[in-house]
Scaffold this active site. Sequence first.
Site, mmCIF file in Angstrom:
data_model
loop_
_atom_site.group_PDB
_atom_site.id
_atom_site.type_symbol
_atom_site.label_atom_id
_atom_site.label_comp_id
_atom_site.label_asym_id
_atom_site.label_seq_id
_atom_site.Cartn_x
_atom_site.Cartn_y
_atom_site.Cartn_z
ATOM 1 N N GLU A 85 -1.153 -69.518 39.201
ATOM 2 C CA GLU A 85 -2.000 -70.749 39.116
ATOM 3 C C GLU A 85 -1.292 -71.733 38.227
ATOM 4 O O GLU A 85 -1.349 -72.833 38.576
ATOM 5 C CB GLU A 85 -3.364 -70.175 38.422
ATOM 6 N N CYS A 101 -12.605 -72.132 32.960
ATOM 7 C CA CYS A 101 -13.606 -72.229 34.024
ATOM 8 C C CYS A 101 -14.776 -71.388 33.225
ATOM 9 O O CYS A 101 -14.807 -70.625 32.404
ATOM 10 C CB CYS A 101 -13.151 -71.369 35.201
#
Length: 289
Positions: free
Chosen positions: A128, A199
């Site tokens: 990521e 997140c």
Amino acid sequence: MPKQITLAKFAGFCYGVKRAVETVKKLKAENPDKNVSVLGELIHNTDVIKELEELGIRTLKDIPEHGDGICVVRSHGESPEVIEKIKNAGFTPVDLTCPDVKKVQQKAVELAKDGYYLVIVGKSEHPEVIAIKANAKLWSDKVVVATSVEQLKPFETEIKTHKKTGVVVQTTQRITTLNEIVEYLTSISKELHIANTICQSTAMRQSEAKELAKENDLVIVVGSKKSANTTHLAEILKDITSTIHIENDTELDNYKDLIEKAQKIGITAGASTPQNIIEKVIKKIEKGE
Ligand code: SF4
């Protein structure tokens, strides 16, 4: 007395992982005659990867010179360069980057374009982070990745002299890591813009697990040791109570003494841990095997 076992509400698949697994299966079901491949492991779980293989969905380690059919970009995301390579090899790319990861990529690009010295708080070798960095690097050279203040020290002079510093965070990072880095950057930056891009799913899982740890003698974290969010979860809980990190119920055998001594046991799991693995762990403890 029977043991009291509490399962966390936010244990197991997050919406990004669920979306990726369901969509890949649907793609194969709707295109039975086409090859469907995923670049890299769709999620960090060998059972799920095996299940996908049985459905005819291949996991590619690298992009081959020639390919055909669909090639899925997993929830971690990829750089535009990699997506171009997928196309050039002959695949049709299907981008299943998690919308929350997309937001980090977009924020990183926005800050890089606006002339910020960009600090990505995350593990440099994580897919990521590699993709976030590659996206930002298309717009600026002033991009650095770090998970500690020590890793940023070599760039101190550059950051001090640059007009403004921007920060984004890998979606599954610990909030304490972000805080330490922000505190340091506050002391050396002329202007600082922080985008807390951890997140919601990770934030809620971590905060619920902390409460669980306070109320239990032992917490068991279930999930792959390759998974960033699962490992971070275990690290956080270790500071609060006795914690073990296992990949599946078989590994419980290594901690028989600890489990026997604990009266109240909390169980949580990473975002890539399927429900059936969590259930097997609970059953094994309940049976006292
Ligand atoms: S952990 Fe968060 S960013 Fe990662 S896939 Fe799940 S919801 Fe998306």
